[in-house]
Scaffold this motif. Structure first.
Motif, PDB file in Angstrom:
ATOM      1  N   GLY A 137       0.822  -1.197   0.000  1.00  0.00           N
ATOM      2  CA  GLY A 137       0.000   0.000   0.000  1.00  0.00           C
ATOM      3  C   GLY A 137       0.858   1.249   0.000  1.00  0.00           C
ATOM      4  N   TYR A 138       0.354   2.316  -0.617  1.00  0.00           N
ATOM      5  CA  TYR A 138       1.106   3.564  -0.695  1.00  0.00           C
ATOM      6  C   TYR A 138       0.157   4.712  -0.995  1.00  0.00           C
ATOM      7  CZ  TYR A 138       0.635   2.869  -5.742  1.00  0.00           C
ATOM      8  OH  TYR A 138       0.128   2.663  -6.996  1.00  0.00           O
ATOM      9  N   ASP A 139       0.657   5.919  -0.771  1.00  0.00           N
ATOM     10  CA  ASP A 139      -0.099   7.143  -1.031  1.00  0.00           C
ATOM     11  C   ASP A 139       0.641   7.923  -2.104  1.00  0.00           C
ATOM     12  OD1 ASP A 139      -1.569   9.425  -1.070  1.00  0.00           O
ATOM     13  OD2 ASP A 139      -1.313   9.936   1.054  1.00  0.00           O
ATOM     14  N   ASP A 140       0.025   8.075  -3.282  1.00  0.00           N
ATOM     15  CA  ASP A 140       0.674   8.779  -4.382  1.00  0.00           C
ATOM     16  C   ASP A 140       0.343  10.262  -4.418  1.00  0.00           C
ATOM     17  OD1 ASP A 140      -1.942   8.745  -5.186  1.00  0.00           O
ATOM     18  OD2 ASP A 140      -1.639   7.461  -6.935  1.00  0.00           O
ATOM     19  N   GLY A 141      -0.274  10.771  -3.338  1.00  0.00           N
ATOM     20  CA  GLY A 141      -0.630  12.185  -3.279  1.00  0.00           C
ATOM     21  C   GLY A 141      -2.029  12.469  -3.760  1.00  0.00           C
ATOM     22  N   THR A 142      -2.574  11.572  -4.546  1.00  0.00           N
ATOM     23  CA  THR A 142      -3.940  11.733  -5.046  1.00  0.00           C
ATOM     24  C   THR A 142      -4.877  10.678  -4.479  1.00  0.00           C
ATOM     25  OG1 THR A 142      -3.063  12.625  -7.121  1.00  0.00           O
ATOM     26  CG2 THR A 142      -5.357  11.890  -7.122  1.00  0.00           C
ATOM     27  N   THR A 143      -4.374   9.438  -4.458  1.00  0.00           N
ATOM     28  CA  THR A 143      -5.174   8.316  -3.982  1.00  0.00           C
ATOM     29  C   THR A 143      -4.363   7.499  -2.991  1.00  0.00           C
ATOM     30  OG1 THR A 143      -6.263   8.218  -6.143  1.00  0.00           O
ATOM     31  CG2 THR A 143      -6.544   6.316  -4.673  1.00  0.00           C
ATOM     32  N   VAL A 144      -5.022   7.060  -1.955  1.00  0.00           N
ATOM     33  CA  VAL A 144      -4.382   6.178  -0.975  1.00  0.00           C
ATOM     34  C   VAL A 144      -4.686   4.737  -1.380  1.00  0.00           C
ATOM     35  CG1 VAL A 144      -4.267   5.450   1.429  1.00  0.00           C
ATOM     36  CG2 VAL A 144      -4.568   7.875   0.860  1.00  0.00           C
ATOM     37  N   HIS A 145      -3.659   4.009  -1.745  1.00  0.00           N
ATOM     38  CA  HIS A 145      -3.820   2.616  -2.154  1.00  0.00           C
ATOM     39  C   HIS A 145      -3.678   1.713  -0.931  1.00  0.00           C
ATOM     40  CE1 HIS A 145      -3.512   3.595  -6.515  1.00  0.00           C
ATOM     41  NE2 HIS A 145      -2.766   4.584  -6.063  1.00  0.00           N
ATOM     42  N   GLU A 146      -4.750   1.026  -0.593  1.00  0.00           N
ATOM     43  CA  GLU A 146      -4.766   0.179   0.590  1.00  0.00           C
ATOM     44  C   GLU A 146      -3.861  -1.044   0.408  1.00  0.00           C
ATOM     45  OE1 GLU A 146      -6.187   0.891   3.341  1.00  0.00           O
ATOM     46  OE2 GLU A 146      -7.330   2.664   2.699  1.00  0.00           O
ATOM     47  N   PRO A 147      -3.281  -1.531   1.489  1.00  0.00           N
ATOM     48  CA  PRO A 147      -2.454  -2.753   1.384  1.00  0.00           C
ATOM     49  C   PRO A 147      -3.306  -3.967   1.055  1.00  0.00           C
ATOM     50  CG  PRO A 147      -2.738  -2.109   3.676  1.00  0.00           C
ATOM     51  CD  PRO A 147      -3.302  -0.993   2.850  1.00  0.00           C
ATOM     52  N   VAL A 155      12.439 -15.704   0.473  1.00  0.00           N
ATOM     53  CA  VAL A 155      12.809 -16.815   1.358  1.00  0.00           C
ATOM     54  C   VAL A 155      13.423 -17.931   0.524  1.00  0.00           C
ATOM     55  CG1 VAL A 155      11.019 -16.328   3.076  1.00  0.00           C
ATOM     56  CG2 VAL A 155      10.517 -17.845   1.174  1.00  0.00           C
ATOM     57  N   GLY A 156      14.344 -18.663   1.124  1.00  0.00           N
ATOM     58  CA  GLY A 156      14.911 -19.823   0.450  1.00  0.00           C
ATOM     59  C   GLY A 156      15.558 -19.501  -0.877  1.00  0.00           C
ATOM     60  N   GLY A 157      16.112 -18.277  -1.017  1.00  0.00           N
ATOM     61  CA  GLY A 157      16.757 -17.908  -2.267  1.00  0.00           C
ATOM     62  C   GLY A 157      15.810 -17.525  -3.379  1.00  0.00           C
ATOM     63  N   GLY A 158      14.540 -17.325  -3.062  1.00  0.00           N
ATOM     64  CA  GLY A 158      13.564 -16.966  -4.084  1.00  0.00           C
ATOM     65  C   GLY A 158      12.438 -16.138  -3.485  1.00  0.00           C
ATOM     66  N   TRP A 159      11.365 -16.015  -4.246  1.00  0.00           N
ATOM     67  CA  TRP A 159      10.219 -15.190  -3.839  1.00  0.00           C
ATOM     68  C   TRP A 159       8.957 -16.034  -3.788  1.00  0.00           C
ATOM     69  CZ3 TRP A 159      10.725 -10.001  -2.592  1.00  0.00           C
ATOM     70  CH2 TRP A 159      11.951  -9.427  -2.900  1.00  0.00           C
ATOM     71  N   ARG A 160       8.134 -15.720  -2.755  1.00  0.00           N
ATOM     72  CA  ARG A 160       6.841 -16.398  -2.613  1.00  0.00           C
ATOM     73  C   ARG A 160       5.812 -15.413  -2.091  1.00  0.00           C
ATOM     74  NH1 ARG A 160       5.900 -22.331  -0.502  1.00  0.00           N
ATOM     75  NH2 ARG A 160       4.031 -21.822  -1.711  1.00  0.00           N
ATOM     76  N   LEU A 161       4.550 -15.760  -2.283  1.00  0.00           N
ATOM     77  CA  LEU A 161       3.455 -14.981  -1.724  1.00  0.00           C
ATOM     78  C   LEU A 161       3.057 -15.556  -0.375  1.00  0.00           C
ATOM     79  CD1 LEU A 161       1.127 -14.397  -4.827  1.00  0.00           C
ATOM     80  CD2 LEU A 161       2.549 -12.701  -3.659  1.00  0.00           C
ATOM     81  N   TYR A 162       2.883 -14.674   0.609  1.00  0.00           N
ATOM     82  CA  TYR A 162       2.468 -15.085   1.942  1.00  0.00           C
ATOM     83  C   TYR A 162       1.306 -14.204   2.381  1.00  0.00           C
ATOM     84  CZ  TYR A 162       6.692 -17.901   2.602  1.00  0.00           C
ATOM     85  OH  TYR A 162       7.674 -18.853   2.489  1.00  0.00           O
ATOM     86  N   SER A 163       0.488 -14.754   3.267  1.00  0.00           N
ATOM     87  CA  SER A 163      -0.577 -13.939   3.838  1.00  0.00           C
ATOM     88  C   SER A 163       0.043 -12.890   4.758  1.00  0.00           C
ATOM     89  CB  SER A 163      -1.553 -14.821   4.628  1.00  0.00           C
ATOM     90  OG  SER A 163      -0.879 -15.488   5.685  1.00  0.00           O
TER      91      SER A 163
END
Length: 281
Positions: A137-147, A155-163
């Motif tokens: 999430g981030y705020d670009d000055g116009t819209t607040v983008h929720e996380p 992790v483990g030398g790579g990338w994964r999606l986690y909750s």
């Protein structure tokens, strides 16, 4: 000589003023068709043809029209392997990375992303940074983008999606309802010894724990948390941890483990059958 010596055709010729017919001269009759004089001489006046401008002009050869260069329009033409440039697809590289992460059961490295998507590693790293920012999430000055409810982790030398950690209470309630079997205390202790003292043999593990570790080792092997590696100098099988353990712990490498190794006995002391005081220190 009387008029009976002249025929009607002769009289017409006399009144016309000429005994011979000049084809170059046009008479009123010529506009309508063949004259009587022509009929007498057995001639027919050719019908004048319409002037042809093409014949009046010098013959021209058809000049080829100037060639226009073929402009290469961007097309989604598939290659011989059935793939097209991933950048031309809706969502581009970022969407492709998400698609791969959705089906991957192990962490995916930047090099693996690059090879699968046929793009540079720098392009993959840039896309991963943008996805990480969007998920947090981030705020670009116009819209607040929720996380988002999930996040990227390396992790483990790579990338994964986690909750996301913020939702762990609700995710935990869901997981409890699913069928899950926790590791026994014996398996956890055995796993901890291997993680800090790998590679380790069964005899070493048994000496540290003071009991047989056969069941615990089988359980850990079945879950994919440990794996066999090269035997030691005596030929005994040695065990090490796998990347699956790093994924479960959310770590990128074993260096991120808490510093507990000083509290474990040295393998040489165990092999020398020295008495080990596990309560020492």
């Amino acid at each position: 000589m009387g008029s009976a010596d002249f025929t009607d055709d002769d009289l017409r010729l006399l009144t016309s003023g000429s005994w011979s017919f000049d084809p170059g001269e046009s008479t009123p009759e010529s506009a309508e068709g063949t004259t009587d004089a022509d009929k007498v001489q057995g001639k027919e006046t050719p019908t004048p043809e319409a002037p042809q401008d093409q014949e009046a002009l010098p013959p021209q050869t058809a000049s080829p029209s100037p060639r226009r260069k073929n402009r290469q329009e961007p097309v989604l033409a598939a290659s011989s392997d059935g793939f097209s440039r991933v950048e031309l697809q809706p969502g581009g590289i970022k969407a492709a990375i998400e698609a791969i992460l959705a089906v991957a059961d192990v962490p995916v490295s930047v090099r693996e992303f690059s090879a699968a998507l046929i793009v540079s590693e720098r392009a993959v790293e840039t896309a991963l940074d943008e996805l990480d920012r969007e998920y947090k999430g981030y705020d670009d000055g116009t819209t607040v983008h929720e996380p988002r409810g999930f996040e990227l982790r390396q992790v483990g030398g790579g990338w994964r999606l986690y909750s996301r950690q913020d939702f762990s209470p609700w995710v935990g309630r869901f997981v409890v309802g699913a069928q899950s079997t926790k590791l026994t205390r014996a398996a956890l202790e055995t796993l901890a010894v291997i993680a800090y003292q790998q590679p380790a043999t069964r005899s070493y593990l048994a000496q540290v724990r003071g009991v047989s570790v056969d069941a615990a080792v089988r359980n850990l092997l079945h879950r994919g948390l440990i794996a066999e590696t090269v035997p030691d100098e005596t030929g005994a099988t040695q065990y090490i941890t796998t990347n699956t353990l790093l994924e479960k712990l959310g770590l990128n490498s074993l260096d991120e483990l808490p510093a507990l190794a000083p509290y474990l006995p040295d393998p040489a002391e165990v092999n020398d059958h020295h008495n080990i005081d596990l309560n020492a220190g």
